[in-house]
Design a protein around this motif. Sequence first.
Motif, PDB file in Angstrom:
ATOM      1  N   TYR A  66      -4.575   4.027  10.199  1.00 40.39           N
ATOM      2  CA  TYR A  66      -3.729   3.929   9.003  1.00 40.39           C
ATOM      3  C   TYR A  66      -2.258   4.127   9.369  1.00 40.39           C
ATOM      4  O   TYR A  66      -1.381   3.435   8.855  1.00 40.39           O
ATOM      5  CB  TYR A  66      -4.126   4.963   7.963  1.00 40.39           C
ATOM      6  CG  TYR A  66      -5.531   4.843   7.418  1.00 40.39           C
ATOM      7  CD1 TYR A  66      -6.171   3.609   7.305  1.00 40.39           C
ATOM      8  CD2 TYR A  66      -6.228   5.966   7.008  1.00 40.39           C
ATOM      9  CE1 TYR A  66      -7.456   3.508   6.805  1.00 40.39           C
ATOM     10  CE2 TYR A  66      -7.521   5.875   6.501  1.00 40.39           C
ATOM     11  CZ  TYR A  66      -8.126   4.640   6.405  1.00 40.39           C
ATOM     12  OH  TYR A  66      -9.394   4.551   5.903  1.00 40.39           O
TER      13      TYR A  66
ATOM     14  N   SER B 270       0.698   1.422   8.825  1.00 41.63           N
ATOM     15  CA  SER B 270       1.822   1.817   7.959  1.00 41.63           C
ATOM     16  C   SER B 270       3.156   1.675   8.686  1.00 41.63           C
ATOM     17  O   SER B 270       4.122   1.147   8.126  1.00 41.63           O
ATOM     18  CB  SER B 270       1.644   3.264   7.487  1.00 41.63           C
ATOM     19  OG  SER B 270       0.513   3.385   6.675  1.00 41.63           O
TER      20      SER B 270
ATOM     21  N   MET C  33       6.620   3.146   3.618  1.00 41.89           N
ATOM     22  CA  MET C  33       5.583   2.867   4.622  1.00 41.89           C
ATOM     23  C   MET C  33       5.792   3.738   5.865  1.00 41.89           C
ATOM     24  O   MET C  33       4.819   4.212   6.459  1.00 41.89           O
ATOM     25  CB  MET C  33       5.567   1.380   4.991  1.00 41.89           C
ATOM     26  CG  MET C  33       5.188   0.456   3.846  1.00 41.89           C
ATOM     27  SD  MET C  33       3.667   0.887   2.970  1.00 41.89           S
ATOM     28  CE  MET C  33       2.468   0.842   4.259  1.00 41.89           C
TER      29      MET C  33
END
Length: 124
Positions: free
Chosen positions: A71, A75, A108
């Motif tokens: 993740y 991101s 992000m």
Amino acid sequence: MHKLFLIISSISGILAVGLGAFGAHALKSKLETEGTLDIYQTAVQYQFYHTLALLGIALLMTKIESQWLTYAGYSITLGILIFSGSLYVLCFTGMKWLGAVTPIGGLMFIAGWLCLLMTAIKSL
């Protein structure tokens, strides 16, 4: 997955160095005239910082098995594309509305760092 992030960080590093040099030499007078040199430099700096973070994530993936690292990698990658990408396009096109998109890239980046934190918490 670590190979993907290693490849992305390598390409992003190449682009950050190239775009930084291009901006400092070939575009400097144009960007100074348009008042966007600082914006361009911010794009290059954040791209480079997060390229190094992505490289670190790729290396960590060889030692730690965690979905949070995946993740984090995605991101950070999206952050580079949205944050730095929108600033580059703004500098070259003058499309000021892209300033509204840039913070999404910043979010992000924050998400990526939070995922890295979760990796540390879950892995220790």
